[in-house]
Design an enzyme around this catalytic site. Structure first.
Site, PDB file in Angstrom:
ATOM      1  N   THR A   1     -11.268   1.577  -6.089  1.00 34.63           N
ATOM      2  CA  THR A   1     -10.653   1.513  -4.761  1.00 34.63           C
ATOM      3  C   THR A   1     -11.659   1.059  -3.713  1.00 34.63           C
ATOM      4  O   THR A   1     -11.289   0.409  -2.737  1.00 34.63           O
ATOM      5  CB  THR A   1     -10.093   2.911  -4.410  1.00 34.63           C
ATOM      6  OG1 THR A   1      -9.054   3.185  -5.330  1.00 34.63           O
ATOM      7  CG2 THR A   1      -9.534   2.980  -3.011  1.00 34.63           C
TER       8      THR A   1
ATOM      9  N   TYR B   1      -2.488  -0.864  -3.672  1.00 33.65           N
ATOM     10  CA  TYR B   1      -3.477  -1.933  -3.463  1.00 33.65           C
ATOM     11  C   TYR B   1      -3.999  -2.408  -4.815  1.00 33.65           C
ATOM     12  O   TYR B   1      -3.736  -1.789  -5.852  1.00 33.65           O
ATOM     13  CB  TYR B   1      -4.642  -1.394  -2.622  1.00 33.65           C
ATOM     14  CG  TYR B   1      -5.220  -0.127  -3.186  1.00 33.65           C
ATOM     15  CD1 TYR B   1      -6.186  -0.165  -4.174  1.00 33.65           C
ATOM     16  CD2 TYR B   1      -4.760   1.126  -2.757  1.00 33.65           C
ATOM     17  CE1 TYR B   1      -6.682   0.998  -4.731  1.00 33.65           C
ATOM     18  CE2 TYR B   1      -5.259   2.289  -3.309  1.00 33.65           C
ATOM     19  CZ  TYR B   1      -6.215   2.219  -4.293  1.00 33.65           C
ATOM     20  OH  TYR B   1      -6.702   3.368  -4.855  1.00 33.65           O
TER      21      TYR B   1
ATOM     22  N   SER C   1     -10.582   1.987 -12.550  1.00 31.85           N
ATOM     23  CA  SER C   1     -11.369   2.727 -13.555  1.00 31.85           C
ATOM     24  C   SER C   1     -10.525   3.470 -14.581  1.00 31.85           C
ATOM     25  O   SER C   1     -11.040   3.916 -15.602  1.00 31.85           O
ATOM     26  CB  SER C   1     -12.364   3.669 -12.883  1.00 31.85           C
ATOM     27  OG  SER C   1     -11.733   4.826 -12.391  1.00 31.85           O
TER      28      SER C   1
ATOM     29  N   THR D   1     -12.784   6.115  -8.627  1.00 31.38           N
ATOM     30  CA  THR D   1     -12.989   7.567  -8.669  1.00 31.38           C
ATOM     31  C   THR D   1     -12.310   8.229  -9.866  1.00 31.38           C
ATOM     32  O   THR D   1     -12.693   9.322 -10.264  1.00 31.38           O
ATOM     33  CB  THR D   1     -12.464   8.226  -7.375  1.00 31.38           C
ATOM     34  OG1 THR D   1     -11.070   7.931  -7.243  1.00 31.38           O
ATOM     35  CG2 THR D   1     -13.218   7.746  -6.161  1.00 31.38           C
ATOM     36  N   ASP D   2     -11.291   7.556 -10.444  1.00 35.81           N
ATOM     37  CA  ASP D   2     -10.508   8.230 -11.483  1.00 35.81           C
ATOM     38  C   ASP D   2     -11.332   8.629 -12.716  1.00 35.81           C
ATOM     39  O   ASP D   2     -11.121   9.699 -13.276  1.00 35.81           O
ATOM     40  CB  ASP D   2      -9.319   7.351 -11.912  1.00 35.81           C
ATOM     41  CG  ASP D   2      -8.190   7.389 -10.881  1.00 35.81           C
ATOM     42  OD1 ASP D   2      -8.334   8.083  -9.858  1.00 35.81           O
ATOM     43  OD2 ASP D   2      -7.157   6.718 -11.107  1.00 35.81           O
TER      44      ASP D   2
ATOM     45  N   LYS E   1     -13.076  15.106 -10.507  1.00 30.90           N
ATOM     46  CA  LYS E   1     -12.149  14.733  -9.437  1.00 30.90           C
ATOM     47  C   LYS E   1     -11.115  15.845  -9.349  1.00 30.90           C
ATOM     48  O   LYS E   1     -10.490  16.194 -10.343  1.00 30.90           O
ATOM     49  CB  LYS E   1     -11.493  13.385  -9.744  1.00 30.90           C
ATOM     50  CG  LYS E   1     -10.630  12.880  -8.602  1.00 30.90           C
ATOM     51  CD  LYS E   1     -10.187  11.435  -8.812  1.00 30.90           C
ATOM     52  CE  LYS E   1      -9.326  10.997  -7.642  1.00 30.90           C
ATOM     53  NZ  LYS E   1      -8.930   9.583  -7.738  1.00 30.90           N
TER      54      LYS E   1
ATOM     55  N   GLU F   1     -11.551  34.028 -31.520  1.00 32.74           N
ATOM     56  CA  GLU F   1     -10.969  34.546 -32.771  1.00 32.74           C
ATOM     57  C   GLU F   1     -11.945  34.291 -33.930  1.00 32.74           C
ATOM     58  O   GLU F   1     -12.479  33.180 -34.039  1.00 32.74           O
ATOM     59  CB  GLU F   1      -9.670  33.799 -33.090  1.00 32.74           C
ATOM     60  CG  GLU F   1      -8.660  33.743 -31.976  1.00 32.74           C
ATOM     61  CD  GLU F   1      -7.920  35.048 -31.806  1.00 32.74           C
ATOM     62  OE1 GLU F   1      -7.740  35.744 -32.824  1.00 32.74           O
ATOM     63  OE2 GLU F   1      -7.558  35.368 -30.667  1.00 32.74           O
TER      64      GLU F   1
HETATM   65  C1  SIN Z   1      -9.980   3.690  -9.714  1.00 34.56           C
HETATM   66  O1  SIN Z   1     -10.365   4.743 -10.231  1.00 34.56           O
HETATM   67  O2  SIN Z   1     -10.444   2.591 -10.000  1.00 34.56           O
HETATM   68  C2  SIN Z   1      -8.867   3.736  -8.712  1.00 34.56           C
HETATM   69  C3  SIN Z   1      -8.865   4.951  -7.895  1.00 34.56           C
HETATM   70  C4  SIN Z   1     -10.077   5.106  -7.025  1.00 34.56           C
HETATM   71  O3  SIN Z   1     -11.071   4.399  -7.118  1.00 34.56           O
HETATM   72  O4  SIN Z   1     -10.007   6.015  -6.178  1.00 34.56           O
END
Ligand code: SIN
Length: 350
Positions: free
Chosen positions: A37, A51, A84, A115-116, A188, A307
């Site tokens: 992003t 976008y 990503s 960010t993903d 995240k 367990e």
């Molecule tokens: C991505 O992870 O490329 C899209 C979302 C972001 O960067 O916030």
């Protein structure tokens, strides 16, 4: 009076030399752009969704941020321009190789990333690159074309952090929204908020007006060489995550094995607990030589013994790694060994 004029003349003569020296003292920081992003382009300034992620190149990002030159000699290149969520083994391996090539040549490196999956790339790099220079990942939640885009300030802070000697020896760092996180435990935590990254154990520090203010030290940081040598690798072993839920019926585990899983991460409930129906299938997988790592989708805390049957069946404890990070460690571990005991030791060490 004459003395003052003399003093002024001396100052005037020395000033260029000081300026040159200040310029020389600036750190060299190289940017490796992968998209996200932060490099996203939308159809209007008010659009924050819908976008195209990764549409802008590193030069576009730098020309929108001329101030960065005041703090570092910045160079850059594109590794890829993706959203990503579409990250691949091939890009990871290319990125790690490039980081290793640059390690002795620059003072710091910044990875521009969506960010993903930023937390996963940060963790992959921590395990595969030479830890000798600061390595900082950054991105943005708003596209570059948005009003009040967060990318430029994040990028400026990331460059300043990567150029700061105090960032050395702390592993791969994530710098988002003025906050510095360790690769091992950053995640995240919000789908849309600018303040999306968090760590259950707290951040490592904050960027205070462009200067790192540290408040914690990262744990299990590799020293010397990268823990895993990825040179000449073309792909990584297949490891799937099976999400543990109420009413499970073992089908997801069978599906993973059918798809050719070389390892399975069970994102269990609580302390890596496993539904009985899934446990039957996981035990069969482990008996067939497929390592099974118990982790948890609880979001924080460690997965330890539970367990007695889990130990009998040879399941490995995932410790405090999230399922998505346990997956990466198991992939890398499998490039060295298939022995459950040795893999378990790597989960203790890293
Ligand atoms: C991505 O992870 O490329 C899209 C979302 C972001 O960067 O916030």
């Amino acid at each position: 009076m004459i003395f003052s004029i003399f003093l002024l003349m001396i100052l005037f003569l020395l000033l260029p030399a000081w300026a040159v020296r200040a310029e020389e003292r600036k750190p060299s920081v190289h940017l490796l752009a992968t998209g996200g992003t932060i490099a996203g382009k939308a159809s209007s300034e008010t659009a924050t969704t819908g976008y195209e992620a990764g549409a802008l190149g590193v030069e576009d990002l730098l020309s929108a941020l001329p101030e960065v030159k005041d703090y570092a000699h910045v160079t850059g290149e594109e590794i890829c321009g993706i959203d990503s969520k579409d990250m691949t083994d091939t890009i990871w391996l290319t990125l790690a190789e490039r980081v290793n090539e640059l390690a002795g040549k620059k003072d710091g490196l910044v990875i521009i990333h969506g960010t993903d999956t930023m937390e996963e790339t940060a963790w992959f790099l921590q395990l595969t690159v030479n830890p000798s220079i600061p390595l900082v990942l950054t991105g943005a939640m708003r596209p570059a074309t948005a009003l009040s885009a967060d990318g430029p300030m994040n990028l400026l802070n990331a460059v300043r952090l990567a150029g700061d000697p105090s960032a050395k020896g702390k592993g791969a760092l994530v710098m988002m929204n003025d906050t510095i996180f360790a690769a091992r435990n950053v995640t995240k935590g919000n789908t849309l908020s600018l303040d999306t990254f968090r760590s259950p154990d707290g951040p490592l520090g904050y960027m205070n007006d462009g200067h790192p203010g540290w408040c914690a030290l990262p744990v299990r940081i590799p020293k010397g060489q990268a823990p895993f040598d990825i040179r000449h690798m073309k792909s990584l072993p297949k490891v799937y995550i099976v999400y543990g839920t109420a009413c499970a019926d073992g089908a997801m585990v069978r599906g993973a094995v059918f798809a050719g899983a070389e390892g399975i991460i069970y994102a269990g409930t609580g302390n890596g607990s496993i539904h009985k129906a899934d446990e039957i299938e996981l035990a069969k997988a482990a008996a067939a030589g497929i390592p099974v790592v118990r982790s948890s989708h609880a979001g924080s805390g460690s997965v330890i013994s539970a367990e007695p049957s889990y130990d009998r069946e040879g399941f490995i404890h995932g410790g405090s790694l999230s399922p998505q990070k346990a997956r990466i460690l198991l992939q890398l571990a499998l490039t060295r060994t298939k022995n459950f005991g040795e893999i378990g030791e790597m989960f203790e060490r890293y």
